[in-house]
Design a protein around this motif. Structure first.
Motif, PDB file in Angstrom:
ATOM      1  N   SER A   1      44.914  29.910  37.764  1.00 18.98           N
ATOM      2  CA  SER A   1      44.208  30.247  36.521  1.00 18.98           C
ATOM      3  C   SER A   1      42.712  30.409  36.729  1.00 18.98           C
ATOM      4  CB  SER A   1      44.465  29.151  35.473  1.00 18.98           C
ATOM      5  OG  SER A   1      44.023  27.888  35.963  1.00 18.98           O
ATOM      6  N   ASP A   2      42.200  29.975  37.899  1.00 18.61           N
ATOM      7  CA  ASP A   2      40.761  30.018  38.140  1.00 18.61           C
ATOM      8  C   ASP A   2      40.335  31.062  39.165  1.00 18.61           C
ATOM      9  OD1 ASP A   2      40.358  27.911  36.354  1.00 18.61           O
ATOM     10  OD2 ASP A   2      40.748  26.417  37.912  1.00 18.61           O
ATOM     11  N   VAL A   3      41.149  31.265  40.208  1.00 18.97           N
ATOM     12  CA  VAL A   3      40.692  32.103  41.306  1.00 18.97           C
ATOM     13  C   VAL A   3      41.872  32.840  41.915  1.00 18.97           C
ATOM     14  CG1 VAL A   3      40.954  30.277  43.036  1.00 18.97           C
ATOM     15  CG2 VAL A   3      39.271  32.101  43.410  1.00 18.97           C
ATOM     16  N   VAL A   4      41.564  33.990  42.510  1.00 23.26           N
ATOM     17  CA  VAL A   4      42.550  34.802  43.223  1.00 23.26           C
ATOM     18  C   VAL A   4      42.108  34.882  44.681  1.00 23.26           C
ATOM     19  CG1 VAL A   4      43.673  37.043  43.393  1.00 23.26           C
ATOM     20  CG2 VAL A   4      43.010  36.158  41.154  1.00 23.26           C
ATOM     21  N   HIS A   5      43.039  34.557  45.591  1.00 26.83           N
ATOM     22  CA  HIS A   5      42.766  34.620  47.026  1.00 26.83           C
ATOM     23  C   HIS A   5      43.616  35.723  47.650  1.00 26.83           C
ATOM     24  CE1 HIS A   5      40.208  31.108  47.282  1.00 26.83           C
ATOM     25  NE2 HIS A   5      41.094  30.404  46.584  1.00 26.83           N
ATOM     26  N   LEU A   6      42.974  36.545  48.466  1.00 29.89           N
ATOM     27  CA  LEU A   6      43.675  37.600  49.192  1.00 29.89           C
ATOM     28  C   LEU A   6      43.225  37.546  50.646  1.00 29.89           C
ATOM     29  CD1 LEU A   6      45.406  40.203  49.437  1.00 29.89           C
ATOM     30  CD2 LEU A   6      43.336  41.483  48.813  1.00 29.89           C
TER      31      LEU A   6
ATOM     32  N   ASP B   1      33.955  37.314  46.200  1.00 27.90           N
ATOM     33  CA  ASP B   1      33.411  37.050  47.531  1.00 27.90           C
ATOM     34  C   ASP B   1      34.236  37.816  48.560  1.00 27.90           C
ATOM     35  OD1 ASP B   1      31.715  35.473  49.447  1.00 27.90           O
ATOM     36  OD2 ASP B   1      33.694  34.762  50.061  1.00 27.90           O
ATOM     37  N   PHE B   2      33.566  38.495  49.488  1.00 23.15           N
ATOM     38  CA  PHE B   2      34.225  39.291  50.519  1.00 23.15           C
ATOM     39  C   PHE B   2      33.766  38.799  51.892  1.00 23.15           C
ATOM     40  CE2 PHE B   2      33.802  42.782  53.564  1.00 23.15           C
ATOM     41  CZ  PHE B   2      35.117  43.204  53.647  1.00 23.15           C
ATOM     42  N   ARG B   3      34.733  38.558  52.768  1.00 22.58           N
ATOM     43  CA  ARG B   3      34.407  38.145  54.136  1.00 22.58           C
ATOM     44  C   ARG B   3      35.229  38.955  55.124  1.00 22.58           C
ATOM     45  NH1 ARG B   3      35.546  32.422  55.448  1.00 22.58           N
ATOM     46  NH2 ARG B   3      37.079  32.502  53.759  1.00 22.58           N
ATOM     47  N   LEU B   4      34.599  39.272  56.241  1.00 21.95           N
ATOM     48  CA  LEU B   4      35.259  40.029  57.304  1.00 21.95           C
ATOM     49  C   LEU B   4      35.139  39.242  58.600  1.00 21.95           C
ATOM     50  CD1 LEU B   4      36.585  42.677  58.320  1.00 21.95           C
ATOM     51  CD2 LEU B   4      34.270  43.527  58.738  1.00 21.95           C
ATOM     52  N   GLU B   5      36.300  38.924  59.199  1.00 22.45           N
ATOM     53  CA  GLU B   5      36.336  38.178  60.460  1.00 22.45           C
ATOM     54  C   GLU B   5      37.017  39.038  61.511  1.00 22.45           C
ATOM     55  OE1 GLU B   5      38.404  34.601  59.604  1.00 22.45           O
ATOM     56  OE2 GLU B   5      36.865  33.808  58.233  1.00 22.45           O
ATOM     57  N   THR B   6      36.275  39.420  62.548  1.00 24.50           N
ATOM     58  CA  THR B   6      36.848  40.269  63.588  1.00 24.50           C
ATOM     59  C   THR B   6      35.997  40.193  64.850  1.00 24.50           C
ATOM     60  OG1 THR B   6      37.585  42.514  64.138  1.00 24.50           O
ATOM     61  CG2 THR B   6      35.564  42.303  62.850  1.00 24.50           C
ATOM     62  N   ALA B   7      36.602  40.589  65.932  1.00 20.83           N
ATOM     63  CA  ALA B   7      35.912  40.688  67.227  1.00 20.83           C
ATOM     64  C   ALA B   7      36.752  41.588  68.111  1.00 20.83           C
ATOM     65  CB  ALA B   7      35.719  39.314  67.861  1.00 20.83           C
ATOM     66  N   LEU B   8      36.147  42.153  69.113  1.00 24.05           N
ATOM     67  CA  LEU B   8      36.873  43.053  70.010  1.00 24.05           C
ATOM     68  C   LEU B   8      38.017  42.313  70.689  1.00 24.05           C
ATOM     69  CD1 LEU B   8      33.911  44.999  71.671  1.00 24.05           C
ATOM     70  CD2 LEU B   8      35.564  45.851  69.999  1.00 24.05           C
ATOM     71  N   GLY B   9      39.228  42.873  70.549  1.00 28.71           N
ATOM     72  CA  GLY B   9      40.412  42.298  71.154  1.00 28.71           C
ATOM     73  C   GLY B   9      41.001  41.127  70.414  1.00 28.71           C
ATOM     74  N   CYS B  10      40.462  40.779  69.242  1.00 35.89           N
ATOM     75  CA  CYS B  10      40.938  39.597  68.504  1.00 35.89           C
ATOM     76  C   CYS B  10      41.465  39.931  67.115  1.00 35.89           C
ATOM     77  CB  CYS B  10      39.818  38.572  68.385  1.00 35.89           C
ATOM     78  SG  CYS B  10      39.233  37.934  69.957  1.00 35.89           S
ATOM     79  N   GLY B  11      41.787  41.184  66.866  1.00 36.27           N
ATOM     80  CA  GLY B  11      42.303  41.539  65.560  1.00 36.27           C
ATOM     81  C   GLY B  11      41.242  41.510  64.480  1.00 36.27           C
ATOM     82  N   CYS B  12      41.698  41.572  63.253  1.00 35.05           N
ATOM     83  CA  CYS B  12      40.770  41.633  62.108  1.00 35.05           C
ATOM     84  C   CYS B  12      41.387  40.861  60.946  1.00 35.05           C
ATOM     85  CB  CYS B  12      40.495  43.084  61.710  1.00 35.05           C
ATOM     86  SG  CYS B  12      39.350  43.260  60.331  1.00 35.05           S
ATOM     87  N   ARG B  13      40.524  40.206  60.166  1.00 35.73           N
ATOM     88  CA  ARG B  13      40.976  39.428  59.013  1.00 35.73           C
ATOM     89  C   ARG B  13      40.009  39.684  57.861  1.00 35.73           C
ATOM     90  NH1 ARG B  13      44.190  34.896  58.014  1.00 35.73           N
ATOM     91  NH2 ARG B  13      43.471  33.564  56.287  1.00 35.73           N
ATOM     92  N   ILE B  14      40.545  40.121  56.732  1.00 37.82           N
ATOM     93  CA  ILE B  14      39.772  40.364  55.517  1.00 37.82           C
ATOM     94  C   ILE B  14      40.152  39.305  54.489  1.00 37.82           C
ATOM     95  CG2 ILE B  14      39.401  41.927  53.566  1.00 37.82           C
ATOM     96  CD1 ILE B  14      39.739  44.255  55.452  1.00 37.82           C
ATOM     97  N   ILE B  15      39.153  38.625  53.939  1.00 40.39           N
ATOM     98  CA  ILE B  15      39.377  37.555  52.968  1.00 40.39           C
ATOM     99  C   ILE B  15      38.592  37.904  51.703  1.00 40.39           C
ATOM    100  CG2 ILE B  15      39.151  35.095  52.476  1.00 40.39           C
ATOM    101  CD1 ILE B  15      39.180  34.622  55.494  1.00 40.39           C
ATOM    102  N   VAL B  16      39.294  37.889  50.581  1.00 43.34           N
ATOM    103  CA  VAL B  16      38.688  38.224  49.289  1.00 43.34           C
ATOM    104  C   VAL B  16      39.023  37.120  48.298  1.00 43.34           C
ATOM    105  CG1 VAL B  16      38.684  39.824  47.339  1.00 43.34           C
ATOM    106  CG2 VAL B  16      38.726  40.704  49.671  1.00 43.34           C
ATOM    107  N   SER B  17      38.003  36.678  47.547  1.00 41.73           N
ATOM    108  CA  SER B  17      38.197  35.702  46.475  1.00 41.73           C
ATOM    109  C   SER B  17      37.620  36.267  45.189  1.00 41.73           C
ATOM    110  CB  SER B  17      37.514  34.366  46.815  1.00 41.73           C
ATOM    111  OG  SER B  17      38.088  33.785  47.971  1.00 41.73           O
ATOM    112  N   LEU B  18      38.399  36.221  44.125  1.00 41.44           N
ATOM    113  CA  LEU B  18      37.963  36.749  42.829  1.00 41.44           C
ATOM    114  C   LEU B  18      38.092  35.653  41.777  1.00 41.44           C
ATOM    115  CD1 LEU B  18      39.696  40.240  42.789  1.00 41.44           C
ATOM    116  CD2 LEU B  18      37.310  39.735  43.348  1.00 41.44           C
TER     117      LEU B  18
END
Length: 407
Positions: free
Chosen positions: A336-341, A374-391
């Motif tokens: 009811s307070d936040v959405v995490h993706l 809030d938008f965050r991007l976690e990635t590095a060469l050869g380590c994949g990618c992770r996108i985190i979004v909170s609304l």
């Protein structure tokens, strides 16, 4: 110095008032000339010069303004010395009127004080000339009281004239400020209109990029797969071709929706079912192993759902085009307070210090920021990618009328 810029009298009716006073003095001079049987040339020249000087006022250096005022006072003083003691001193009122256009309040009061002193001097000269002619039975006290009354009346006239001109100048300045403010408001309105047009173009550009770009990317992959399988397994190639045909229809539908957005913003809002279908379509069309966990325990506004849909769509498109991943994990949870993706892949990743200001990531950031998320991007060469979004669902709902207009 002599070429100092000039300006006309700001208020024409004051100029006409000055001319009326000069005309009265001229009429009295003519009447006296009729009695004396002589023409007062000097007197008339003084009045003519005072009238002409009122047509233009100096607007340059203070020195020229002082010279201008000194010439006016000198003309009136010389006229009284020539014998017109009871007429010309009243013309110091004209000097007071013009000084209000030439000087700030301290200078105006100096001119007023000087005019009052000179008027008193002329009154004393008039008395010294008139007293020897007084008859024995005429009361001297009454004459003195009359002169004092004239002196006080002249001082009151100077004060009232100064206040009148000051009020007129203040009113004109206020009108000019209002006119300037009106022009600035019109410029601001045009800037706001231009900004609104830019925001609308950006919104439509994001819609085309997110929706149509995803469909065309998937369609391209399907056609490449058909080209590879056509010679070996036509039945399987036929299945991919049929799916490509469906994607083509979807792309056409997205184009129509984008065009309709230019005319009226009335597109069908995506739903949670559409998000699940989007993920399943990505898995089937790319063959990438995709695990999704959608756990939504709260009612989400259409704007939040639409933002989640576009973020997921853009993330899956980027994975398909650039990541070279074999696994994708998607988690969507809402209270009811936040959405995490969170969307993660095991692809090649990329350098976050490189230029990542492309339309895709920029569009995601703009959509999330529009809902105070809030938008965050976690990635590095050869380590994949992770996108985190909170609304934040509550804050976003309160700001729908102001911030989500960019969607």
């Amino acid at each position: 110095m002599l070429l100092s810029p000039l300006q006309p009298t700001p208020f024409r009716f004051l100029l006409y008032t000055e001319w009326a006073m000069l005309a009265s003095c001229t009429a009295m001079a003519v009447f006296e000339a009729w009695e004396r049987q002589s023409i007062p040339v000097q007197h008339l020249l003084i009045l003519a010069l005072l009238g002409l000087m009122g047509l233009m006022l100096p607007s340059g250096s203070n020195f020229m303004r002082y010279v201008y005022t000194a010439i006016e006072i000198s003309l009136i003083f010389c006229g009284t010395i020539l014998g017109y003691l009871h007429i010309l001193p009243t013309l110091y009122v004209i000097v007071m009127i013009r000084s209000c256009f030439l000087f700030e309040p301290p200078g105006r009061w100096i001119v007023a004080g000087l005019s009052l002193i000179l008027f008193a001097v002329h009154q004393m000269q008039y008395l010294s000339t008139f007293l020897p002619l007084i008859l024995p039975d005429v009361q001297l006290q009454r004459i003195l009281m009359h002169q004092i009354a004239e002196f006080l009346m002249f001082g009151l006239v100077l004060f009232l004239v100064s206040q009148l001109v000051n009020t007129l100048l203040a009113e004109r300045q206020t009108q000019q400020q209002l006119l300037l403010a009106h022009k600035q408001l019109r410029q601001y309105a045009l800037q706001v209109e231009d900004l609104a047009a830019v925001q609308e173009r950006n919104r439509i550009a994001r819609e085309i990029h997110d929706a149509l770009g995803h469909a065309l990317t998937t369609l391209n992959i399907q056609l490449q797969t058909v080209a590879k399988l056509w010679q070996r397994d036509r039945d399987q190639a036929q299945a991919f071709l049929e799916h490509a045909q469906r994607l083509g229809k979807l792309a056409m539908q997205e184009v129509r929706q984008s065009v309709n957005a230019l005319r009226a913003d009335a597109q069908a809002e995506p739903s949670l079912e559409a998000i699940a279908a989007l993920v399943e379509d990505f898995r089937r069309s790319t063959g990438i192993e995709t695990a999704s966990n959608i756990d939504v325990k709260a009612d989400l506004s259409p704007q939040i759902v639409k933002t989640l849909y576009r973020v997921i769509q853009e993330a899956l498109t980027n994975i398909c085009k650039y990541a070279q991943a074999t696994q994708v994990q998607l988690q969507l949870q809402a209270t009811s307070d936040v959405v995490h993706l969170a969307i993660a892949d095991n692809g090649q990743g990329f350098d976050v210090t490189a230029d990542t200001s492309g339309f895709g990531l920029q569009g995601i950031q703009e959509r999330v920021a529009a809902l105070d998320g809030d938008f965050r991007l976690e990635t590095a060469l050869g380590c994949g990618c992770r996108i985190i979004v909170s609304l934040p669902t509550q804050v976003a709902a309160q700001n729908l009328s102001t911030k989500v207009t960019s969607d």
